[in-house]
Each structure stands twice: as C-alpha cells, then as structure tokens.
Design a protein around this motif. Structure first.
Motif, PDB file in Angstrom:
ATOM      1  N   GLN A  47      35.136  44.525  27.717  1.00  0.00           N
ATOM      2  CA  GLN A  47      33.993  44.989  28.507  1.00  0.00           C
ATOM      3  C   GLN A  47      34.469  45.661  29.795  1.00  0.00           C
ATOM      4  OE1 GLN A  47      32.307  41.047  28.745  1.00  0.00           O
ATOM      5  NE2 GLN A  47      30.552  41.626  27.458  1.00  0.00           N
ATOM      6  N   THR A  48      35.446  45.050  30.434  1.00  0.00           N
ATOM      7  CA  THR A  48      35.972  45.569  31.692  1.00  0.00           C
ATOM      8  C   THR A  48      36.592  46.941  31.499  1.00  0.00           C
ATOM      9  OG1 THR A  48      36.347  43.334  32.515  1.00  0.00           O
ATOM     10  CG2 THR A  48      37.565  45.103  33.598  1.00  0.00           C
ATOM     11  N   GLU A  49      37.397  47.081  30.468  1.00  0.00           N
ATOM     12  CA  GLU A  49      38.060  48.368  30.223  1.00  0.00           C
ATOM     13  C   GLU A  49      37.049  49.477  29.953  1.00  0.00           C
ATOM     14  OE1 GLU A  49      41.124  47.857  27.281  1.00  0.00           O
ATOM     15  OE2 GLU A  49      42.231  46.473  28.572  1.00  0.00           O
ATOM     16  N   LYS A  50      35.942  49.163  29.301  1.00  0.00           N
ATOM     17  CA  LYS A  50      34.904  50.168  29.051  1.00  0.00           C
ATOM     18  C   LYS A  50      34.233  50.621  30.350  1.00  0.00           C
ATOM     19  CE  LYS A  50      33.582  48.956  24.351  1.00  0.00           C
ATOM     20  NZ  LYS A  50      32.495  48.481  23.482  1.00  0.00           N
ATOM     21  N   LEU A  51      34.243  49.749  31.367  1.00  0.00           N
ATOM     22  CA  LEU A  51      33.586  50.060  32.640  1.00  0.00           C
ATOM     23  C   LEU A  51      34.470  50.831  33.621  1.00  0.00           C
ATOM     24  CD1 LEU A  51      31.735  46.667  33.236  1.00  0.00           C
ATOM     25  CD2 LEU A  51      30.708  48.849  32.555  1.00  0.00           C
ATOM     26  N   ILE A  52      35.749  50.934  33.329  1.00  0.00           N
ATOM     27  CA  ILE A  52      36.678  51.576  34.262  1.00  0.00           C
ATOM     28  C   ILE A  52      36.246  52.997  34.636  1.00  0.00           C
ATOM     29  CG2 ILE A  52      39.039  52.463  34.528  1.00  0.00           C
ATOM     30  CD1 ILE A  52      40.006  49.871  33.146  1.00  0.00           C
ATOM     31  N   PRO A  53      35.918  53.870  33.682  1.00  0.00           N
ATOM     32  CA  PRO A  53      35.498  55.223  34.079  1.00  0.00           C
ATOM     33  C   PRO A  53      34.269  55.221  34.991  1.00  0.00           C
ATOM     34  CG  PRO A  53      36.017  55.169  31.738  1.00  0.00           C
ATOM     35  CD  PRO A  53      36.011  53.749  32.220  1.00  0.00           C
ATOM     36  N   SER A  54      33.325  54.328  34.721  1.00  0.00           N
ATOM     37  CA  SER A  54      32.125  54.243  35.564  1.00  0.00           C
ATOM     38  C   SER A  54      32.477  53.761  36.967  1.00  0.00           C
ATOM     39  CB  SER A  54      31.098  53.311  34.934  1.00  0.00           C
ATOM     40  OG  SER A  54      30.651  53.831  33.701  1.00  0.00           O
ATOM     41  N   PHE A  55      33.412  52.815  37.074  1.00  0.00           N
ATOM     42  CA  PHE A  55      33.850  52.348  38.395  1.00  0.00           C
ATOM     43  C   PHE A  55      34.507  53.485  39.168  1.00  0.00           C
ATOM     44  CE2 PHE A  55      37.193  50.694  41.180  1.00  0.00           C
ATOM     45  CZ  PHE A  55      36.422  49.944  42.052  1.00  0.00           C
ATOM     46  N   GLU A  98      40.529  41.698  39.523  1.00  0.00           N
ATOM     47  CA  GLU A  98      41.396  41.010  40.484  1.00  0.00           C
ATOM     48  C   GLU A  98      42.102  39.809  39.862  1.00  0.00           C
ATOM     49  OE1 GLU A  98      38.758  40.237  43.735  1.00  0.00           O
ATOM     50  OE2 GLU A  98      39.285  42.125  44.696  1.00  0.00           O
ATOM     51  N   LYS A  99      41.540  39.254  38.807  1.00  0.00           N
ATOM     52  CA  LYS A  99      42.130  38.070  38.166  1.00  0.00           C
ATOM     53  C   LYS A  99      42.979  38.414  36.941  1.00  0.00           C
ATOM     54  CE  LYS A  99      39.780  35.197  40.785  1.00  0.00           C
ATOM     55  NZ  LYS A  99      40.187  35.349  42.130  1.00  0.00           N
ATOM     56  N   CYS A 100      42.824  39.627  36.407  1.00  0.00           N
ATOM     57  CA  CYS A 100      43.474  39.993  35.146  1.00  0.00           C
ATOM     58  C   CYS A 100      44.502  41.111  35.372  1.00  0.00           C
ATOM     59  CB  CYS A 100      42.408  40.436  34.143  1.00  0.00           C
ATOM     60  SG  CYS A 100      43.098  40.953  32.552  1.00  0.00           S
ATOM     61  N   PRO A 101      45.778  40.784  35.318  1.00  0.00           N
ATOM     62  CA  PRO A 101      46.812  41.813  35.530  1.00  0.00           C
ATOM     63  C   PRO A 101      46.723  42.964  34.528  1.00  0.00           C
ATOM     64  CG  PRO A 101      47.775  39.608  35.565  1.00  0.00           C
ATOM     65  CD  PRO A 101      46.349  39.453  35.119  1.00  0.00           C
ATOM     66  N   SER A 102      46.375  42.672  33.294  1.00  0.00           N
ATOM     67  CA  SER A 102      46.293  43.711  32.274  1.00  0.00           C
ATOM     68  C   SER A 102      45.196  44.720  32.593  1.00  0.00           C
ATOM     69  CB  SER A 102      46.030  43.059  30.913  1.00  0.00           C
ATOM     70  OG  SER A 102      45.847  44.036  29.923  1.00  0.00           O
ATOM     71  N   CYS A 103      44.020  44.228  32.974  1.00  0.00           N
ATOM     72  CA  CYS A 103      42.917  45.131  33.304  1.00  0.00           C
ATOM     73  C   CYS A 103      43.178  45.864  34.622  1.00  0.00           C
ATOM     74  CB  CYS A 103      41.587  44.361  33.365  1.00  0.00           C
ATOM     75  SG  CYS A 103      41.022  43.871  31.716  1.00  0.00           S
ATOM     76  N   HIS A 104      43.841  45.197  35.558  1.00  0.00           N
ATOM     77  CA  HIS A 104      44.189  45.853  36.818  1.00  0.00           C
ATOM     78  C   HIS A 104      45.149  47.006  36.547  1.00  0.00           C
ATOM     79  CE1 HIS A 104      45.885  46.535  40.807  1.00  0.00           C
ATOM     80  NE2 HIS A 104      44.740  46.032  41.254  1.00  0.00           N
ATOM     81  N   GLU A 105      46.098  46.774  35.655  1.00  0.00           N
ATOM     82  CA  GLU A 105      47.046  47.839  35.304  1.00  0.00           C
ATOM     83  C   GLU A 105      46.321  48.995  34.611  1.00  0.00           C
ATOM     84  OE1 GLU A 105      51.027  48.546  32.589  1.00  0.00           O
ATOM     85  OE2 GLU A 105      50.429  46.510  33.079  1.00  0.00           O
ATOM     86  N   LYS A 107      30.278  43.878  40.813  1.00  0.00           N
ATOM     87  CA  LYS A 107      30.791  42.598  41.307  1.00  0.00           C
ATOM     88  C   LYS A 107      31.553  41.872  40.189  1.00  0.00           C
ATOM     89  CE  LYS A 107      27.979  40.415  43.926  1.00  0.00           C
ATOM     90  NZ  LYS A 107      26.883  39.605  44.465  1.00  0.00           N
ATOM     91  N   ARG A 108      30.984  41.850  39.003  1.00  0.00           N
ATOM     92  CA  ARG A 108      31.640  41.207  37.860  1.00  0.00           C
ATOM     93  C   ARG A 108      32.921  41.948  37.481  1.00  0.00           C
ATOM     94  NH1 ARG A 108      27.289  41.709  33.751  1.00  0.00           N
ATOM     95  NH2 ARG A 108      28.755  40.738  32.335  1.00  0.00           N
ATOM     96  N   PHE A 109      32.869  43.283  37.532  1.00  0.00           N
ATOM     97  CA  PHE A 109      34.029  44.114  37.223  1.00  0.00           C
ATOM     98  C   PHE A 109      35.184  43.804  38.176  1.00  0.00           C
ATOM     99  CE2 PHE A 109      36.501  47.930  38.092  1.00  0.00           C
ATOM    100  CZ  PHE A 109      36.909  48.312  36.824  1.00  0.00           C
ATOM    101  N   LEU A 110      34.913  43.851  39.481  1.00  0.00           N
ATOM    102  CA  LEU A 110      35.959  43.596  40.474  1.00  0.00           C
ATOM    103  C   LEU A 110      36.519  42.187  40.358  1.00  0.00           C
ATOM    104  CD1 LEU A 110      34.426  45.441  43.543  1.00  0.00           C
ATOM    105  CD2 LEU A 110      36.510  46.075  42.306  1.00  0.00           C
ATOM    106  N   PHE A 111      35.652  41.215  40.096  1.00  0.00           N
ATOM    107  CA  PHE A 111      36.101  39.838  39.931  1.00  0.00           C
ATOM    108  C   PHE A 111      37.111  39.750  38.791  1.00  0.00           C
ATOM    109  CE2 PHE A 111      35.711  35.610  38.020  1.00  0.00           C
ATOM    110  CZ  PHE A 111      35.948  34.806  39.118  1.00  0.00           C
TER     111      PHE A 111
END
Length: 109
Positions: free
Chosen positions: A8-16, A34-41, A27-31
C-alpha cells in the motif's frame, strides 16, 4: 490509526511526491516510511528519479537526499499543525456549548 503495509505504501509514493495525499493517508504513509527501511529506500529512489530528472533537464544543482528529508519533515510539521488546530477547534466548540448551556440554565432559573 490503521497501519499501511509495504505494498500500500509503495503505491502511494508517487502521490506523496506530488503532494497529492489527504491528511489521514499522508500521516499513515509517513509513519510507515519512517519505520520501514525498505519503503524508505523505495521512496528515496522514486524521489531521486522523479525530481532528479526534472532538475537535470533544468540544469539545476541539487541535493535530493536533503530535499527528501526536508519534505518529510515539513509534511510531518504540517500534519502536526493541522492536528493542533483541529484539537483547538474541538476545545472551542466545547466551550461554546458549555457557555450556551450555562446561559440557558440561568435564563430558565
């Protein structure tokens, strides 16, 4: 607050990146990011590609890692401000309601 998973997070990256998320989703995306190194990368990569290509075309100099950190910090502060304003609105509404009840009580008595 229900947490997002990685998919879900990866799908939201372009929108962010385009500043196109509603407050609750952001808020959910940033949370999660910040906790997931893979999604942050993944966010870093997509941000670097998206913004970097645009900057290269414009011939601008840039530090995209710093800009991404700044964007995330700014968005978190913006969300905190909106939450504070919302809480202030609730308090104001409660005070107005209590005042109205007090006035009604005094008028009836």
């Amino acid at each position: 607050m229900t947490e997002l998973n990685c998919k879900q997070t990866e799908k939201l990256i372009p929108s962010f990146i385009k500043d196109d998320l509603d407050r609750h989703t952001e808020k959910r995306f940033l949370f999660h990011v910040e906790k997931c190194p893979s999604c942050h990368e993944e966010l870093s990569i997509q941000f670097l590609v998206t913004e970097g290509m645009q900057r290269l075309e414009n011939g601008d100099t840039f530090d995209l890692n710093k800009e991404l950190r700044t964007k995330m910090t700014t968005q978190k502060r913006h969300l905190q401000l909106l939450d504070s304003l919302q809480r202030g609105l609730y308090v104001t509404e409660a005070v107005v309601l209590l005042t109205a009840l007090l006035i009604l009580t005094l008028v009836v008595l």
